[in-house]
Design a protein around this motif. Structure first.
Motif, PDB file in Angstrom:
ATOM      1  N   UNK A 118       0.818  -1.217   0.000  1.00 20.03           N
ATOM      2  CA  UNK A 118       0.000   0.000   0.000  1.00 20.03           C
ATOM      3  C   UNK A 118       0.849   1.263   0.000  1.00 20.03           C
ATOM      4  N   UNK A 119       2.170   1.085  -0.006  1.00 18.52           N
ATOM      5  CA  UNK A 119       3.062   2.236   0.007  1.00 18.52           C
ATOM      6  C   UNK A 119       3.293   2.821   1.385  1.00 18.52           C
ATOM      7  N   UNK A 120       2.957   2.075   2.428  1.00 15.71           N
ATOM      8  CA  UNK A 120       3.176   2.528   3.800  1.00 15.71           C
ATOM      9  C   UNK A 120       4.597   2.173   4.217  1.00 15.71           C
ATOM     10  N   UNK A 121       5.257   3.083   4.902  1.00 12.69           N
ATOM     11  CA  UNK A 121       6.638   2.897   5.313  1.00 12.69           C
ATOM     12  C   UNK A 121       6.733   2.503   6.776  1.00 12.69           C
ATOM     13  N   UNK A 122       7.803   1.760   7.089  1.00  7.52           N
ATOM     14  CA  UNK A 122       8.066   1.355   8.461  1.00  7.52           C
ATOM     15  C   UNK A 122       9.568   1.390   8.708  1.00  7.52           C
ATOM     16  N   UNK A 123       9.953   1.893   9.862  1.00  7.58           N
ATOM     17  CA  UNK A 123      11.347   1.883  10.285  1.00  7.58           C
ATOM     18  C   UNK A 123      11.588   0.545  10.979  1.00  7.58           C
ATOM     19  N   UNK A 124      12.644  -0.179  10.561  1.00  4.89           N
ATOM     20  CA  UNK A 124      12.859  -1.536  11.047  1.00  4.89           C
ATOM     21  C   UNK A 124      14.332  -1.740  11.393  1.00  4.89           C
ATOM     22  N   UNK A 125      14.636  -2.338  12.528  1.00  3.65           N
ATOM     23  CA  UNK A 125      16.036  -2.619  12.867  1.00  3.65           C
ATOM     24  C   UNK A 125      16.673  -3.539  11.811  1.00  3.65           C
ATOM     25  N   UNK A 126      17.834  -3.154  11.318  1.00  2.00           N
ATOM     26  CA  UNK A 126      18.487  -3.893  10.231  1.00  2.00           C
ATOM     27  C   UNK A 126      18.946  -5.285  10.645  1.00  2.00           C
ATOM     28  N   UNK A 127      19.122  -5.496  11.953  1.00  2.61           N
ATOM     29  CA  UNK A 127      19.599  -6.798  12.408  1.00  2.61           C
ATOM     30  C   UNK A 127      18.480  -7.824  12.610  1.00  2.61           C
ATOM     31  N   UNK A 128      17.239  -7.444  12.341  1.00  6.30           N
ATOM     32  CA  UNK A 128      16.108  -8.373  12.447  1.00  6.30           C
ATOM     33  C   UNK A 128      15.640  -8.781  11.056  1.00  6.30           C
TER      34      UNK A 128
END
Length: 66
Positions: free
Chosen positions: A18-28
């Protein structure tokens, strides 16, 4: 006590269908359906990417006009 010699945590910017963004830890591991759109990078850089990208997203523009 915090270990100041440790490298800063890196993040990814994920985006869903849907074009929604999320900030995510790179180590997961990234969740299914959320490919990386940017990163790995520092948290501030990822947030700046989301800010720039969301100002060009049609859904955001349409919601702002309503």
């Amino acid at each position: 006590m915090t270990d100041r010699s440790a490298a800063p945590r890196m993040f990814l910017v994920l985006v869903n269908s849907l074009g929604r963004y999320s900030l995510w830890p790179a180590d997961l591991d990234t969740p299914v359906g959320w490919p990386a759109a940017y990163g790995p990078a520092a948290r501030a850089q990822c947030l700046a990417f989301i800010d720039r990208a969301s100002t060009h997203h049609p859904a955001v523009t349409a919601a702002s006009a309503a």
